[in-house]
Design a protein around this motif. Structure first.
Motif, mmCIF file in Angstrom:
data_model
loop_
_atom_site.group_PDB
_atom_site.id
_atom_site.type_symbol
_atom_site.label_atom_id
_atom_site.label_comp_id
_atom_site.label_asym_id
_atom_site.label_seq_id
_atom_site.Cartn_x
_atom_site.Cartn_y
_atom_site.Cartn_z
ATOM 1 N N GLY A 89 -45.321 -10.470 29.834
ATOM 2 C CA GLY A 89 -45.884 -11.543 29.035
ATOM 3 C C GLY A 89 -47.152 -12.048 29.681
ATOM 4 O O GLY A 89 -47.741 -11.382 30.535
ATOM 5 N N ALA A 131 -42.231 -11.376 28.014
ATOM 6 C CA ALA A 131 -42.204 -12.382 29.071
ATOM 7 C C ALA A 131 -42.822 -13.580 28.403
ATOM 8 O O ALA A 131 -44.012 -13.602 28.211
ATOM 9 C CB ALA A 131 -43.008 -12.001 30.284
ATOM 10 N N GLY A 133 -41.236 -4.119 44.302
ATOM 11 C CA GLY A 133 -42.638 -3.858 43.945
ATOM 12 C C GLY A 133 -43.061 -4.708 42.764
ATOM 13 O O GLY A 133 -43.684 -4.228 41.823
ATOM 14 N N PHE A 177 -45.729 -19.518 26.432
ATOM 15 C CA PHE A 177 -44.523 -19.894 27.166
ATOM 16 C C PHE A 177 -43.894 -21.047 26.385
ATOM 17 O O PHE A 177 -44.571 -22.022 26.066
ATOM 18 C CB PHE A 177 -44.841 -20.383 28.577
ATOM 19 C CG PHE A 177 -45.309 -19.301 29.508
ATOM 20 C CD1 PHE A 177 -44.509 -18.208 29.799
ATOM 21 C CD2 PHE A 177 -46.551 -19.388 30.116
ATOM 22 C CE1 PHE A 177 -44.930 -17.217 30.676
ATOM 23 C CE2 PHE A 177 -46.994 -18.406 30.991
ATOM 24 C CZ PHE A 177 -46.178 -17.317 31.274
HETATM 25 C C1 LIG Z 1 -39.320 -8.189 34.943
HETATM 26 C C2 LIG Z 1 -40.166 -9.382 35.216
HETATM 27 C C3 LIG Z 1 -41.118 -9.793 34.292
HETATM 28 C C4 LIG Z 1 -41.885 -10.902 34.539
HETATM 29 N N1 LIG Z 1 -42.823 -11.273 33.626
HETATM 30 C C5 LIG Z 1 -43.602 -12.336 33.863
HETATM 31 C C6 LIG Z 1 -44.606 -12.721 32.953
HETATM 32 O O1 LIG Z 1 -44.786 -12.088 31.935
HETATM 33 N N2 LIG Z 1 -45.364 -13.800 33.220
HETATM 34 C C7 LIG Z 1 -45.197 -14.509 34.373
HETATM 35 O O2 LIG Z 1 -45.934 -15.469 34.586
HETATM 36 N N3 LIG Z 1 -44.258 -14.182 35.258
HETATM 37 C C8 LIG Z 1 -43.456 -13.113 35.042
HETATM 38 N N4 LIG Z 1 -42.492 -12.768 35.943
HETATM 39 C C9 LIG Z 1 -42.289 -13.602 37.133
HETATM 40 C C10 LIG Z 1 -43.293 -13.274 38.220
HETATM 41 O O3 LIG Z 1 -43.223 -11.936 38.585
HETATM 42 C C11 LIG Z 1 -43.040 -14.118 39.387
HETATM 43 O O4 LIG Z 1 -43.114 -15.448 39.010
HETATM 44 C C12 LIG Z 1 -44.046 -13.962 40.522
HETATM 45 O O5 LIG Z 1 -45.041 -13.042 40.233
HETATM 46 C C13 LIG Z 1 -43.362 -13.537 41.795
HETATM 47 O O6 LIG Z 1 -42.781 -12.351 41.676
HETATM 48 P P1 LIG Z 1 -42.068 -11.577 42.870
HETATM 49 O O7 LIG Z 1 -42.791 -10.300 43.071
HETATM 50 O O8 LIG Z 1 -41.813 -12.421 44.054
HETATM 51 O O9 LIG Z 1 -40.639 -11.336 42.224
HETATM 52 P P2 LIG Z 1 -40.259 -10.486 40.964
HETATM 53 O O10 LIG Z 1 -41.317 -10.484 39.958
HETATM 54 O O11 LIG Z 1 -38.910 -10.928 40.600
HETATM 55 O O12 LIG Z 1 -40.184 -8.993 41.546
HETATM 56 C C14 LIG Z 1 -39.109 -8.519 42.340
HETATM 57 C C15 LIG Z 1 -39.106 -7.021 42.269
HETATM 58 O O13 LIG Z 1 -38.107 -6.528 43.146
HETATM 59 C C16 LIG Z 1 -37.442 -5.455 42.530
HETATM 60 N N5 LIG Z 1 -36.126 -5.361 43.145
HETATM 61 C C17 LIG Z 1 -35.157 -6.312 43.181
HETATM 62 N N6 LIG Z 1 -34.088 -5.871 43.875
HETATM 63 C C18 LIG Z 1 -34.386 -4.617 44.270
HETATM 64 C C19 LIG Z 1 -33.680 -3.651 45.028
HETATM 65 N N7 LIG Z 1 -32.450 -3.878 45.507
HETATM 66 N N8 LIG Z 1 -34.260 -2.456 45.267
HETATM 67 C C20 LIG Z 1 -35.522 -2.200 44.786
HETATM 68 N N9 LIG Z 1 -36.231 -3.089 44.071
HETATM 69 C C21 LIG Z 1 -35.682 -4.280 43.828
HETATM 70 C C22 LIG Z 1 -37.405 -5.838 41.053
HETATM 71 O O14 LIG Z 1 -37.256 -4.706 40.238
HETATM 72 C C23 LIG Z 1 -38.748 -6.514 40.875
HETATM 73 O O15 LIG Z 1 -39.750 -5.601 40.467
HETATM 74 C C24 LIG Z 1 -41.692 -11.648 35.728
HETATM 75 C C25 LIG Z 1 -40.726 -11.237 36.650
HETATM 76 C C26 LIG Z 1 -39.981 -10.121 36.412
HETATM 77 C C27 LIG Z 1 -38.932 -9.684 37.427
#
Ligand SMILES: Cc1cc2nc3c(=O)[nH]c(=O)nc-3n(C[C@H](O)[C@H](O)[C@H](O)COP(=O)(O)OP(=O)(O)OC[C@H]3O[C@@H](n4cnc5c(N)ncnc54)[C@H](O)[C@@H]3O)c2cc1C
Length: 483
Positions: free
Chosen positions: A62, A215, A27, A265
């Motif tokens: 962040g 972040a 999520g 950043f």
């Molecule tokens: C903790 C965090 C903080 C971030 N902060 C920033 C920021 O401040 N600024 C910025 O530009 N980018 C930030 N990013 C990066 C940004 O989220 C990504 O670049 C982009 O939004 C894509 O994210 P995503 O949803 O594909 O992956 P992610 O953001 O990595 O989200 C993946 C999600 O999957 C969940 N997850 C993983 N494995 C499991 C599992 N087995 N069971 C249940 N849940 C699971 C994680 O808890 C996470 O919430 C952050 C990422 C994270 C994980």
């Protein structure tokens, strides 16, 4: 408790003819955006996220840049007011030298050009966007289970098993939105691929609240304006993003939310490896990184404590051979942390996936829609990733001919009083600007529509399917969602 009325302008899409069950692992922005997008077209959605609600709202957050190709999707979904409430509009960019602080040039975003992209370039906080998508997902009927960690996935059986309880959930489609270190990526990863280690690490800042709201770093406006050396960051005619170019270093800084905070950043080499957004970096590491910075950067404020690295390998396929599992977001196409398009690509994924699945009539289409998703998204993501790598190099160039040319070209435009992205000769626009416009101007949903018209319908006809059926109206979808 989500106030459903809060999203009065939310616009459902054209409802699918066959609603199926999606289980989304993760999520983050990608998972929640997929949940909203798929609910808009009336699929059933369950999101499984290991974080709790406090972490989701406040955690490790962040700055986050939302370029027009992202904001236009949310505006199209009817969330313009909500986005405006959590973001500040970017109006111009200033480029400076990291080692000396010299201003190389500026560029003011042309309103007309931005209008053409049908979006806006806005800055927010990562957690604010995540919270917004979470609230919208719930209000439009997605089930979002927080504190729920997936322990195992069986793509053939389309099941996921939860950690602790051992509960099994079965879905028609499993979506891996579990990020760079997630389970789904590992299932699709080929052992032969060597991890690629990025040249940069990214540091993050720990403020008074401790480990959580980070972040990179955010700094309160009052702290900046109280410092005569830093007050210029806010003392600008327009809301400005600053980008300091250094040898192997770079810093990006910009006001976020309503301007009350300043996000940063910070890029530079570090000794430690293997971090993620959650790992803590040492202050000594940051001090070493910032050693060559000119003193007027806000990086002096506060202490730095976290670090993310960029080691990853590319996936050949984003779809499992079962044709029932797909990866999206960072799980599919990781970008360097803090990249301008990192969040945007994930929301584009959601928009394209849902557009394709709005045409679902029979279960046997599922596999072909997932492969179509890959066909549509991979070229776009690869092109953007190449551009981001180019930007990273441009920001951190070593001294030499190229760097001199970069700086001299900008100085010449600065001295001529023209924007750094403007063409300096008869050409109407500079190649840099043309490139930016192409990325910003991309419309993910149009691309998916084009695929359907060019290929999807053709395939259906070749199978003898009557494709003259009517498409349900948004009103019908709205009724279906609220029923
Ligand atoms: C903790 C965090 C903080 C971030 N902060 C920033 C920021 O401040 N600024 C910025 O530009 N980018 C930030 N990013 C990066 C940004 O989220 C990504 O670049 C982009 O939004 C894509 O994210 P995503 O949803 O594909 O992956 P992610 O953001 O990595 O989200 C993946 C999600 O999957 C969940 N997850 C993983 N494995 C499991 C599992 N087995 N069971 C249940 N849940 C699971 C994680 O808890 C996470 O919430 C952050 C990422 C994270 C994980």
């Amino acid at each position: 408790m989500v106030d459903v009325m809060a999203f009065r302008k939310f616009k459902p899409g054209n409802a699918t003819h066959l609603s199926v069950d999606f289980v989304i692992i993760g999520g983050g922005i990608a998972g929640l955006a997929c949940a909203v997008a798929l609910r808009r077209v009336n699929h059933r959605v369950t999101v499984l996220e290991e974080d709790d609600v406090y972490t989701l709202e406040h955690g490790r957050s962040g700055p986050c840049r939302m370029p027009p190709n992202l904001s236009k999707i949310l505006y199209h979904w009817g969330l313009e007011d909500e986005v405006r409430a959590i973001a500040i509009k970017s109006e111009s960019i200033s480029l400076l030298l990291y080692e000396t602080g010299e201003l190389l040039g500026k560029h003011h975003w042309d309103d007309e050009v931005m209008k053409e992209t049908r979006g806006e370039f806005v800055f927010t906080r990562h957690s604010a966007l995540r919270r917004l998508l979470y609230d919208v997902a719930i209000s439009c009927g997605a089930e979002v289970r927080l504190n729920t960690k997936v322990a195992a996935i069986d793509p053939e059986e389309r099941t996921v098993t939860l950690e602790g309880s051992g509960e099994q959930l079965r879905a028609d489609v499993v979506v891996g939105a579990d990020g760079l270190g997630g389970l789904t990526r590992r299932i699709l990863h080929h052992a032969s691929e060597e991890p690629h280690m990025g040249a940069m690490d990214m540091f993050r800042h720990d403020n008074e609240l401790g480990y959580l709201p980070i972040a990179s770093t955010t700094v309160a406006r009052e702290l900046i304006t109280a410092d005569p050396d830093l007050a210029y960051l806010y003392d600008q005619e327009h809301t400005t993003m600053f980008n300091w170019f250094g040898h192997g270093h770079s810093v990006l800084g910009f006001p976020i939310i309503d301007g009350s905070e300043f996000g940063l950043f910070i890029y530079g080499p570090s000794n430690s490896r293997g971090g993620s957004w959650n790992t803590i970096a040492s202050n000594t590491d940051l001090e070493a990184v910032l050693g060559t910075a000119e003193p007027k950067q806000p990086s002096e404020i506060g202490k730095v404590s976290s670090e993310a690295d960029m080691s990853y390998s590319a996936l050949d396929d984003w779809v499992h051979k079962s044709g029932r599992m797909v990866v999206v977001g960072e799980a599919a196409h990781p970008l360097p942390p803090g990249s301008v398009q990192a969040t945007a690509l994930t929301v584009e994924d959601a928009a394209v996936l849902a557009k394709l699945f709005s045409h679902l009539r029979t279960e046997d289409q599922i596999g072909s829609f997932l492969w179509a998703f890959q066909d549509l998204r991979q070229p776009r993501c690869n092109a953007v990733m190449a551009k981001e790598a180019g930007i990273m190099y441009y920001m951190t160039m070593p001294p030499g001919e190229q760097q001199q040319l970069r700086d001299e070209t900008m100085r010449a435009k600065r001295d001529a009083g023209i924007g750094i992205l403007q063409a300096s000769d008869e050409a109407e626009e500079s190649p840099e600007w043309a490139e930016i416009k192409e990325v910003f101007g991309y419309d993910a949903e149009d691309e998916a529509d084009n695929w359907w018209v060019e290929w999807g319908l053709l395939r259906e006809r070749s199978k003898g399917v009557d494709v003259s059926y009517g498409v349900p109206s948004p009103i019908q979808v709205e009724r279906a969602i609220s029923s």
